[in-house]
Design a protein around this motif. Structure first.
Motif, PDB file in Angstrom:
ATOM      1  N   UNK A   1      -2.499  11.266  -2.869  1.00 26.87           N
ATOM      2  CA  UNK A   1      -1.796  10.004  -2.629  1.00 26.87           C
ATOM      3  C   UNK A   1      -0.287  10.194  -2.738  1.00 26.87           C
TER       4      UNK A   1
ATOM      5  N   UNK B   1       6.151   9.262 -12.648  1.00 28.92           N
ATOM      6  CA  UNK B   1       5.634   7.925 -12.915  1.00 28.92           C
ATOM      7  C   UNK B   1       4.381   7.662 -12.097  1.00 28.92           C
ATOM      8  N   UNK B   2       4.423   8.040 -10.830  1.00 29.93           N
ATOM      9  CA  UNK B   2       3.228   7.868  -9.992  1.00 29.93           C
ATOM     10  C   UNK B   2       2.032   8.538 -10.661  1.00 29.93           C
ATOM     11  N   UNK B   3       2.260   9.756 -11.157  1.00 32.80           N
ATOM     12  CA  UNK B   3       1.143  10.459 -11.813  1.00 32.80           C
ATOM     13  C   UNK B   3       0.700   9.703 -13.055  1.00 32.80           C
ATOM     14  N   UNK B   4       1.666   9.189 -13.786  1.00 30.60           N
ATOM     15  CA  UNK B   4       1.342   8.517 -15.053  1.00 30.60           C
ATOM     16  C   UNK B   4       0.525   7.241 -14.823  1.00 30.60           C
ATOM     17  N   UNK B   5       0.804   6.529 -13.733  1.00 32.43           N
ATOM     18  CA  UNK B   5       0.072   5.271 -13.518  1.00 32.43           C
ATOM     19  C   UNK B   5      -1.216   5.480 -12.732  1.00 32.43           C
ATOM     20  N   UNK B   6      -1.518   6.742 -12.373  1.00 35.47           N
ATOM     21  CA  UNK B   6      -2.825   7.007 -11.796  1.00 35.47           C
ATOM     22  C   UNK B   6      -2.858   7.405 -10.338  1.00 35.47           C
ATOM     23  N   UNK B   7      -1.721   7.821  -9.767  1.00 35.71           N
ATOM     24  CA  UNK B   7      -1.737   8.308  -8.383  1.00 35.71           C
ATOM     25  C   UNK B   7      -2.363   9.696  -8.357  1.00 35.71           C
ATOM     26  N   UNK B   8      -3.287   9.890  -7.420  1.00 40.05           N
ATOM     27  CA  UNK B   8      -3.850  11.218  -7.221  1.00 40.05           C
ATOM     28  C   UNK B   8      -2.857  12.111  -6.473  1.00 40.05           C
ATOM     29  N   UNK B   9      -3.094  13.425  -6.529  1.00 39.35           N
ATOM     30  CA  UNK B   9      -2.155  14.357  -5.880  1.00 39.35           C
ATOM     31  C   UNK B   9      -2.061  14.072  -4.387  1.00 39.35           C
TER      32      UNK B   9
ATOM     33  N   UNK C   1       0.850  -1.183   0.000  1.00 38.27           N
ATOM     34  CA  UNK C   1       0.000   0.000   0.000  1.00 38.27           C
ATOM     35  C   UNK C   1       0.894   1.244   0.000  1.00 38.27           C
TER      36      UNK C   1
ATOM     37  N   UNK D   1       3.326  15.825 -15.050  1.00 41.04           N
ATOM     38  CA  UNK D   1       3.912  14.506 -15.307  1.00 41.04           C
ATOM     39  C   UNK D   1       4.855  14.510 -16.510  1.00 41.04           C
ATOM     40  N   UNK D   2       4.524  15.274 -17.520  1.00 35.20           N
ATOM     41  CA  UNK D   2       5.375  15.273 -18.718  1.00 35.20           C
ATOM     42  C   UNK D   2       6.732  15.880 -18.390  1.00 35.20           C
TER      43      UNK D   2
ATOM     44  N   UNK E   1      10.302   9.686 -10.486  1.00 35.52           N
ATOM     45  CA  UNK E   1       9.486   8.710  -9.753  1.00 35.52           C
ATOM     46  C   UNK E   1       8.086   9.272  -9.533  1.00 35.52           C
TER      47      UNK E   1
END
Lengths: 387, 222
Positions: free
Chosen positions: A303, A293-301, A2, A380-381, A290
């Motif tokens: 999180x 990447x979190x943003x790219x795979x769907x992490x919310x701000x 988690x 993210x970009x 890193x």
């Protein structure tokens, strides 16, 4: 796995960075805890010393008889009826609620004594208590009285009465040997003769009688005024007066020292917090990809911020525990070498330990909020720099 | 309805006071189930196009719709939700987290899936099995070859079973043999019904796709 697991993994696997962050904050916390610990110990020692430095409560008979002045305070010297104080009253002081705060009780019997052709004020005292109370007393000539028939002369009394150590004087049918002469005090004691209270009570037929009782009360934890009220209640017909100037001076001294140590502790914490802030900002910068990447795979701000703040929480917790341990242990090791003149006692203070850890966590989180929020909003970009 | 539709979408970047158009007005569609290659020289806007399709970047003008959702109208958090549910990204530089194992890297998209309580390890292990790395799930990225890292990245892209895979130069850092293997995986995913949009500068790779979109100087030429 988690979000917290991610944080823990980052803390555990990046040992070098974690060590740097923990060390920086731990040193700040440790210094603040050590300073607080030493400050508290010094405060207690100073308070104890100050509390025994002179009287801060005077117990007088509640009488309006003919006064003799003693340092500007009114005392009864001639009995015209009305309640007098006695040695039993000195014993009764041990029965008040805050008896443990009474550090020194110094009863006195004041009499006008004929010395040759002159009259002088003779104070019957208990010399051990009197010397403890009046730590400024110094023997300029001779020695301390050791027997009941020996006396001390104030510097002016010795000069005016022509007394020197070894002289014998007749007083009320008895003989007093002058054991010593006090160094000038600049106060009323310069004009007095001091003899053992029981000898004076016998010679002047005042068995057990006391003119006033000077008390040194420990101020911490109990207002002196409250103690004065307790004494007045325990001794009907007596009046206990708190010497406020003395009390307030002591409280001020304690206050200033306390503020000083708090101020320095705060400064150290700010410095530790700033170190952590810059370290976290640098850590976020090195983890830009890193985070991207979190943003790219769907992490919310939120999180992403949680991952970073949780890391900071763990680092701060570690630093708090380590720093508090260092801060509590180091004074015990260093003080005996650097501060041997003071009798400082260091116990384990669970409140200080808890405060140190909580403070570390708060400082860590406060220092990390801005970098964490900034990181969570990274484009993210730009973060990934490949898209 | 097309799965992906760009309507006069443009993207301009700012460098100080200067503005330069990475992508000029582009309109195109990608149908569900297609395997599309996006080709063009360096700096042509291929990666920018992919970023727009994936909601990693907002268009300066125009609109980008994926499955009818206008990405330009979504908040950053809703965009994150969209990427988690709809997309799998495969990056040229892999972007594996260096201190997480292969399995943990693959599990990342699942960690933030709402309502997800268990089965993450099993799903991640299955994804690694599909790419042939089930024996190396406990390895750190530094203990894997370039090709293996790219396969882990592909596993991460598919673990949450997204309908759309966006791959940016997936073979760019690999030798030809490993590159072929990776392409084979992408073809396998396509065969499973996923839509693949792959950026490449290799004509050989592009020819393996069902359709090629050519970009030059920020404009679609074919």
């Amino acid at each position: 796995m988690n979000l917290i697991h991610l944080s823990v993994q980052n803390v555990l696997r990046k040992k070098g960075r974690t060590f740097f962050l923990v060390t920086g904050l731990a040193l700040g916390i440790g210094a603040a805890v050590a300073l607080t610990s030493v400050g508290d110990a010094m405060n207690r020692e100073i308070m104890r010393a100050l509390d025994e430095y002179g009287a801060n409560i005077i117990v007088l008979p509640a009488s309006e008889d003919l006064p003799l002045s003693y340092g500007g305070m009114t005392v009864t010297a001639v009995s015209t009826g009305g309640r007098k104080l006695s040695m039993d009253d000195v014993a009764k002081l041990r029965s008040i609620k805050n008896a443990a705060n009474v550090s020194i009780a110094a009863p006195k019997l004041l009499v006008a004594a004929g010395i040759g052709k002159r009259k002088a004020l003779l104070a019957g005292v208990q010399f051990p208590s009197e010397f403890r109370l009046k730590k400024w007393w110094r023997i300029a000539a001779g020695e301390k009285p050791a027997a009941a028939g020996e006396a001390l002369a104030g510097t002016e009394a010795a000069r005016l009465l022509g007394l020197a150590p070894g002289d014998r004087v007749s007083v009320s049918g008895g003989t007093l040997r002058i054991a010593g002469v006090l160094a000038p005090t600049g106060a009323q004691d310069d004009n007095l003769l001091f003899a053992d209270i029981e000898w004076v009570q016998r010679r002047f037929q005042r068995p057990g009688e006391v003119s006033l009782i000077e008390l040194a009360a420990l101020c911490s934890g109990c207002p002196v005024e409250e103690m004065a009220e307790q004494i007045s209640a325990a001794l009907p017909g007596a009046r206990a007066v708190a010497v406020k100037e003395t009390v307030e001076l002591k409280m001020q001294a304690m206050h200033y020292f306390h503020r000083f140590s708090l101020g320095v502790s705060l400064l150290l914490l700010i410095v530790a917090g700033m170190i952590l802030f810059f370290a976290m900002t640098a850590a976020v910068k090195e983890r830009v990809q890193e985070i991207g990447l979190f943003r790219a795979v769907g992490f919310r701000t939120g999180q992403i911020a949680l991952v970073l703040l949780a890391e900071s929480f763990f680092v701060s917790l570690l630093a708090g525990a380590a720093g508090t341990a260092i801060g509590m242990a180091s004074p015990r090791l260093i003080a005996p070498h650097l501060m041997s003149a003071y009798h400082l006692e260091f116990g384990f203070d669970p409140l200080l330990a808890t405060a140190g850890i909580i403070l570390s966590v708060l400082v860590g989180l406060a220092a990390s909020i801005y970098p964490a929020l900034r990181a969570s909003r990274l484009d993210p970009v730009e973060a990934l720099r490949s898209l | 309805m097309a799965l992906i539709e760009l309507r006069n979408a443009a993207k301009h970047y700012h460098a100080g006071d200067e503005e330069y158009p990475a992508l000029k007005t582009v309109s195109l569609k990608v149908e569900a189930g297609e395997f599309v290659a996006v080709m063009g020289p360096s700096g042509s806007g291929k990666s920018t196009l992919l970023a727009l399709m994936g909601g990693l970047s907002r268009p300066t003008s125009g609109s980008v719709l994926v499955d009818g959702i206008d990405l330009g109208r979504l908040s950053p958090n809703r965009l994150a939700d969209f990427r988690r549910e709809y997309l799998g990204f495969v990056f040229q530089s892999f972007y594996l987290i260096p201190h997480l194992t292969a399995l943990e890297n693959v599990m990342l998209p699942l960690v933030v899936q709402p309502g997800r309580n268990g089965g993450m390890r099993a799903d991640a292990a299955e994804a690694l099995r599909i790419v042939g790395l089930d024996a190396k799930e406990g390895r750190l990225p530094s203990q894997l070859s370039g090709g293996e890292q790219e396969r882990v990245a592909i596993a991460r892209a598919v673990v949450n079973r997204p309908p759309l895979i966006l791959a940016d130069e997936p073979t760019g850092n690999l030798d030809s043999k490993t590159g072929e293997r990776v392409l084979g995986l992408l073809h396998g995913l396509h065969a499973d019904g996923r839509t693949i949009v792959m950026v490449t500068h290799s004509r050989e790779n592009a020819e393996q796709a069902g359709r090629t979109i050519e970009i030059r100087d920020g404009e679609v030429v074919v």
